[in-house]
Scaffold this motif. Sequence first.
Motif, mmCIF file in Angstrom:
data_model
loop_
_atom_site.group_PDB
_atom_site.id
_atom_site.type_symbol
_atom_site.label_atom_id
_atom_site.label_comp_id
_atom_site.label_asym_id
_atom_site.label_seq_id
_atom_site.Cartn_x
_atom_site.Cartn_y
_atom_site.Cartn_z
ATOM 1 N N GLU A 218 0.819 -1.216 0.000
ATOM 2 C CA GLU A 218 0.000 0.000 0.000
ATOM 3 C C GLU A 218 0.855 1.269 0.000
ATOM 4 N N ASN A 219 2.004 1.214 0.666
ATOM 5 C CA ASN A 219 2.868 2.399 0.766
ATOM 6 C C ASN A 219 3.985 2.407 -0.269
ATOM 7 N N GLY A 220 3.781 1.684 -1.382
ATOM 8 C CA GLY A 220 4.787 1.629 -2.435
ATOM 9 C C GLY A 220 5.316 0.221 -2.622
ATOM 10 N N LYS A 221 5.718 -0.109 -3.834
ATOM 11 C CA LYS A 221 6.189 -1.451 -4.162
ATOM 12 C C LYS A 221 7.458 -1.799 -3.390
ATOM 13 N N ASN A 222 7.479 -2.991 -2.856
ATOM 14 C CA ASN A 222 8.636 -3.498 -2.138
ATOM 15 C C ASN A 222 8.730 -4.982 -2.454
ATOM 16 N N PRO A 223 9.707 -5.409 -3.299
ATOM 17 C CA PRO A 223 9.744 -6.789 -3.796
ATOM 18 C C PRO A 223 9.743 -7.863 -2.722
ATOM 19 N N TRP A 224 10.359 -7.578 -1.566
ATOM 20 C CA TRP A 224 10.401 -8.632 -0.546
ATOM 21 C C TRP A 224 9.074 -8.796 0.172
ATOM 22 N N LYS A 225 8.174 -7.829 0.021
ATOM 23 C CA LYS A 225 6.929 -7.857 0.781
ATOM 24 C C LYS A 225 5.931 -8.874 0.236
ATOM 25 N N PHE A 226 5.971 -9.135 -1.071
ATOM 26 C CA PHE A 226 4.995 -10.064 -1.627
ATOM 27 C C PHE A 226 5.545 -10.720 -2.886
ATOM 28 N N ASN A 227 5.364 -12.036 -2.989
ATOM 29 C CA ASN A 227 5.736 -12.753 -4.198
ATOM 30 C C ASN A 227 4.905 -14.023 -4.293
ATOM 31 N N VAL A 228 4.986 -14.667 -5.434
ATOM 32 C CA VAL A 228 4.362 -15.980 -5.603
ATOM 33 C C VAL A 228 5.461 -16.989 -5.890
ATOM 34 N N SER A 229 5.157 -18.247 -5.613
ATOM 35 C CA SER A 229 6.152 -19.302 -5.813
ATOM 36 C C SER A 229 5.516 -20.472 -6.554
ATOM 37 N N ILE A 230 6.215 -20.957 -7.565
ATOM 38 C CA ILE A 230 5.726 -22.068 -8.374
ATOM 39 C C ILE A 230 6.644 -23.279 -8.204
ATOM 40 N N THR A 231 6.047 -24.461 -8.035
ATOM 41 C CA THR A 231 6.794 -25.716 -8.054
ATOM 42 C C THR A 231 6.569 -26.354 -9.427
ATOM 43 N N ILE A 232 7.635 -26.489 -10.184
ATOM 44 C CA ILE A 232 7.541 -27.001 -11.551
ATOM 45 C C ILE A 232 7.639 -28.528 -11.537
ATOM 46 N N SER A 233 6.664 -29.158 -12.162
ATOM 47 C CA SER A 233 6.632 -30.626 -12.238
ATOM 48 C C SER A 233 6.071 -31.014 -13.606
ATOM 49 N N ASN A 234 5.826 -32.299 -13.797
ATOM 50 C CA ASN A 234 5.241 -32.738 -15.067
ATOM 51 C C ASN A 234 3.807 -32.252 -15.232
ATOM 52 N N LEU A 235 3.188 -31.750 -14.173
ATOM 53 C CA LEU A 235 1.808 -31.270 -14.259
ATOM 54 C C LEU A 235 1.700 -29.882 -14.887
ATOM 55 N N ASN A 236 2.767 -29.094 -14.802
ATOM 56 C CA ASN A 236 2.664 -27.709 -15.299
ATOM 57 C C ASN A 236 3.842 -27.295 -16.177
ATOM 58 N N CYS A 237 4.716 -28.221 -16.531
ATOM 59 C CA CYS A 237 5.887 -27.867 -17.337
ATOM 60 C C CYS A 237 5.548 -27.917 -18.821
ATOM 61 N N SER A 238 4.908 -26.860 -19.274
ATOM 62 C CA SER A 238 4.614 -26.703 -20.702
ATOM 63 C C SER A 238 4.725 -25.222 -21.029
ATOM 64 N N GLU A 239 4.928 -24.931 -22.286
ATOM 65 C CA GLU A 239 5.046 -23.527 -22.696
ATOM 66 C C GLU A 239 3.765 -22.754 -22.386
ATOM 67 N N GLN A 240 2.608 -23.397 -22.633
ATOM 68 C CA GLN A 240 1.326 -22.744 -22.366
ATOM 69 C C GLN A 240 1.181 -22.403 -20.884
ATOM 70 N N GLU A 241 1.494 -23.368 -20.028
ATOM 71 C CA GLU A 241 1.345 -23.175 -18.589
ATOM 72 C C GLU A 241 2.268 -22.070 -18.066
ATOM 73 N N LEU A 242 3.552 -22.185 -18.382
ATOM 74 C CA LEU A 242 4.523 -21.264 -17.807
ATOM 75 C C LEU A 242 4.397 -19.859 -18.395
ATOM 76 N N THR A 243 4.004 -19.768 -19.662
ATOM 77 C CA THR A 243 3.769 -18.442 -20.255
ATOM 78 C C THR A 243 2.564 -17.772 -19.602
ATOM 79 N N ALA A 244 1.488 -18.530 -19.424
ATOM 80 C CA ALA A 244 0.299 -17.977 -18.771
ATOM 81 C C ALA A 244 0.641 -17.497 -17.366
#
Length: 291
Positions: A218-244
């Motif tokens: 709220e008080n300005g962007k701060n990279p350490w304050k929020f992020n998302v994390s992805i675990t790559i496996s055979n379920l999502n390792c495709s160009e369509q998935e990772l590009t989306a």
Amino acid sequence: GGIPCAHLNRCCALESIGVYAPLEFSDEILSDIEKFKAYIFEKMKEVPANFKEHPMGQAQCQSSCLKVFEPASLRLVSFGEHSCNLRCPSCRQEFKKSSEKEVEAYFSALEAFKGMGLVLCPNLSGEPFYYKDRFISFLRNLKREDYNQIAIVTNATLIDDNFLEELKTFECRNQVSFSVSIDSVIQETYCKTRFPATPAVYNKVLANIDKLNSIVNENGKNPWKFNVSITISNLNCSEQELTAYGEYFSKRGISMNGVVALSPDDRFGYLREDPIVKDFVEKYHVNLRNS
């Protein structure tokens, strides 16, 4: 007062860049808060000593060696029972519900750690909101000086609007950061990677990500304050998935971390060298680390 029970013996460790110093609490240490703190500080000294011997440490040592020796860069990792509401296919943890006594021992330890200059990573190997009422009560009562940072890793399925509104009022709010574990932004794949998830859960998580991102920045962007994390496996390792995935979060200005799913036989290890993964990491500036 002391720490109420010895269940902590099997559910605490200090971590710094993947290096662990196991903690074993005697009855004497558990009975005296000052002895408890002194013991933790002594164990903190062991982590840097082992750092360069650790394979993961060697890989990250050049950029992190100065920070790793600072007390604030050491992390407290506990809740060894690994309690979680999901059973994700790529997760190697064995989950069980902790007893009430074990939960109280954990939160009593967190009280004792306050004021020690630590970064707190509550329930790094599980879901901190699994014990939602107790966890929120703990956050509600934290002061700014209690922890240098409270780094919350969550699947965001159990977060509700009541918590999000109350988060804005917490005194410790500026010390809180969130990392939301989400492996796909495509509904069908999300439900495969987060069992037992439904389309309603998928929609709730995406909404919570936007809300959390807005609140903590709220008080300005701060990279350490929020992020998302992805675990790559055979379920999502495709160009369509990772590009989306990359497009969805880059448009929102949300930084991305990634890890390649591992199992005892490292059956997904080859994905680290997959051109699709390498392109994803490079194009969207994903911080890809080992599991």
